[in-house]
Design an enzyme around this catalytic site. Sequence first.
Site, PDB file in Angstrom:
ATOM      1  N   GLN A  70      -0.279 -14.773  -0.642  1.00 17.76           N
ATOM      2  CA  GLN A  70       0.608 -14.048   0.271  1.00 17.76           C
ATOM      3  C   GLN A  70       0.142 -14.213   1.717  1.00 17.76           C
ATOM      4  O   GLN A  70      -1.025 -13.966   2.018  1.00 17.76           O
ATOM      5  CB  GLN A  70       0.658 -12.558  -0.063  1.00 17.76           C
ATOM      6  CG  GLN A  70       1.721 -11.842   0.773  1.00 17.76           C
ATOM      7  CD  GLN A  70       1.716 -10.337   0.608  1.00 17.76           C
ATOM      8  OE1 GLN A  70       0.773  -9.666   0.996  1.00 17.76           O
ATOM      9  NE2 GLN A  70       2.787  -9.806   0.045  1.00 17.76           N
ATOM     10  N   CYS A 100       4.297  -4.738   4.903  1.00 14.46           N
ATOM     11  CA  CYS A 100       3.077  -4.031   5.311  1.00 14.46           C
ATOM     12  C   CYS A 100       3.392  -2.979   6.384  1.00 14.46           C
ATOM     13  O   CYS A 100       3.990  -3.294   7.416  1.00 14.46           O
ATOM     14  CB  CYS A 100       2.042  -5.023   5.830  1.00 14.46           C
ATOM     15  SG  CYS A 100       0.542  -4.184   6.383  1.00 14.46           S
ATOM     16  N   LYS A 139       8.151 -10.496  -0.304  1.00 13.62           N
ATOM     17  CA  LYS A 139       7.899  -9.136  -0.784  1.00 13.62           C
ATOM     18  C   LYS A 139       8.367  -8.178   0.304  1.00 13.62           C
ATOM     19  O   LYS A 139       7.842  -8.175   1.416  1.00 13.62           O
ATOM     20  CB  LYS A 139       6.419  -8.931  -1.115  1.00 13.62           C
ATOM     21  CG  LYS A 139       6.144  -7.576  -1.755  1.00 13.62           C
ATOM     22  CD  LYS A 139       4.832  -7.591  -2.521  1.00 13.62           C
ATOM     23  CE  LYS A 139       4.480  -6.247  -3.123  1.00 13.62           C
ATOM     24  NZ  LYS A 139       4.063  -5.264  -2.134  1.00 13.62           N
ATOM     25  N   GLY A 201       6.359  -0.510  -7.649  1.00 14.01           N
ATOM     26  CA  GLY A 201       6.299   0.878  -7.193  1.00 14.01           C
ATOM     27  C   GLY A 201       6.296   1.888  -8.313  1.00 14.01           C
ATOM     28  O   GLY A 201       7.261   1.968  -9.077  1.00 14.01           O
ATOM     29  N   ASP A 202       5.204   2.639  -8.404  1.00 12.41           N
ATOM     30  CA  ASP A 202       5.079   3.796  -9.289  1.00 12.41           C
ATOM     31  C   ASP A 202       5.054   3.466 -10.778  1.00 12.41           C
ATOM     32  O   ASP A 202       5.426   4.317 -11.594  1.00 12.41           O
ATOM     33  CB  ASP A 202       6.204   4.821  -8.997  1.00 12.41           C
ATOM     34  CG  ASP A 202       6.156   5.330  -7.569  1.00 12.41           C
ATOM     35  OD1 ASP A 202       5.133   5.108  -6.900  1.00 12.41           O
ATOM     36  OD2 ASP A 202       7.150   5.937  -7.115  1.00 12.41           O
ATOM     37  N   ARG A 225      -1.366   0.181  -7.896  1.00 11.98           N
ATOM     38  CA  ARG A 225      -2.393   1.215  -8.016  1.00 11.98           C
ATOM     39  C   ARG A 225      -2.684   1.616  -9.457  1.00 11.98           C
ATOM     40  O   ARG A 225      -3.778   2.084  -9.753  1.00 11.98           O
ATOM     41  CB  ARG A 225      -1.974   2.432  -7.184  1.00 11.98           C
ATOM     42  CG  ARG A 225      -2.075   2.152  -5.693  1.00 11.98           C
ATOM     43  CD  ARG A 225      -1.329   3.164  -4.876  1.00 11.98           C
ATOM     44  NE  ARG A 225       0.112   3.076  -5.107  1.00 11.98           N
ATOM     45  CZ  ARG A 225       1.001   3.918  -4.605  1.00 11.98           C
ATOM     46  NH1 ARG A 225       0.598   4.908  -3.850  1.00 11.98           N
ATOM     47  NH2 ARG A 225       2.282   3.738  -4.850  1.00 11.98           N
TER      48      ARG A 225
END
Length: 323
Positions: A70, A100, A139, A201-202, A225
């Site tokens: 990236q 970002c 992205k 995401g999530d 994460r």
Amino acid sequence: MKIGKLSLRNNVLLAPMAGITDLVFRLLVREFGCALGFTEMISANGLVRGTEKSYRYLETTPNDKPLGVQIFGSDPDVLSEAARIVTDRGADLVDINMGCPVKKVLKTGAGGALMKEPAKVAVILQRLREATPLPLTVKIRSGWNHDEISALNIARIAQDCGVDAVILHPRTVNQGFGGRADWSLIASVKKCLNISVVGSGDIRSPEDARRMLDETGCDGVMVGRGVLGNPWIIKNIVYYLKGKNVLLPPTLREREGIIKQHLNMSVDFLGAGVGVRNFRKHMSWYTKGLKGGSRFREMVGKADEKESVLDAVHRYFQSINEK
Ligand SMILES: Cc1cc2nc3c(=O)[nH]c(=O)nc-3n(C[C@H](O)[C@H](O)[C@H](O)COP(=O)(O)O)c2cc1C
């Protein structure tokens, strides 16, 4: 799942994460079956200027494959030169960061700032498409803020420019990492594109991954994460998506084994000092929520020799195993 000419073994991808997804972390997570790993965002300027730090992020090995590199930047010339550099240096796919939210990056017109600049995005992507024959992805985020949701427009531009897949983290740039990711936007983007769409995401469990695929129709899921201190999640997601039952969480013995393996790899690749220091954040994630974990972390946080950390880990897990 396919991204351009790249065939992936499944549709579970490791998210790029600055300060985390270095070679060591990617190699470890790949053992759990992720289909594609990404470097963290690398400055296109840094690559073109020959900055050592930027080149360090490109470090890879033959088993670190397939690898997405990236890059971030805002100047079409610099970005296309950077794409040529990473193409020559072993990337299997080039991704450009348009999400970002860090001020230092936004100030230069890069990262999430591009979500406000559709005309510039078109120029950048056309130039990147000419610069590399590799699969090319973008992205993106939802948009700059809730009043300026531009993901659909930017995604269409990307497809028109010959981009092979759009990766969408549906939070606005202003939102940072707060609130929830709006998966309905992934569904909207998927509906209007012919190229692959990856949702980010999530995702914190195999069930989340299944739900994102079902609710949005996206082609692949990207986990960020949720992998921290929990690389097993990748294997569990891959199994679950194949229709198998969710695997059990790792035993304490397995957790101890991975901690030791990760630390050993960190020291092998980064050297004794940096390898141990760099590992500390992972140790916190691996032992979060475990009995006596905070006392253990406080104690082990002071150790800077690999052998003493390994010894402390062994004694800690022995003590909680016995309880
Ligand atoms: C510490 C950290 C660093 C990140 N660095 C990057 C990065 O370099 N490039 C990028 O595109 N996204 C980056 N992200 C965003 C993630 O790739 C991902 O889209 C986001 O965290 C949402 O997914 P998650 O809920 O699975 O973490 C970063 C996220 C975190 C938490």
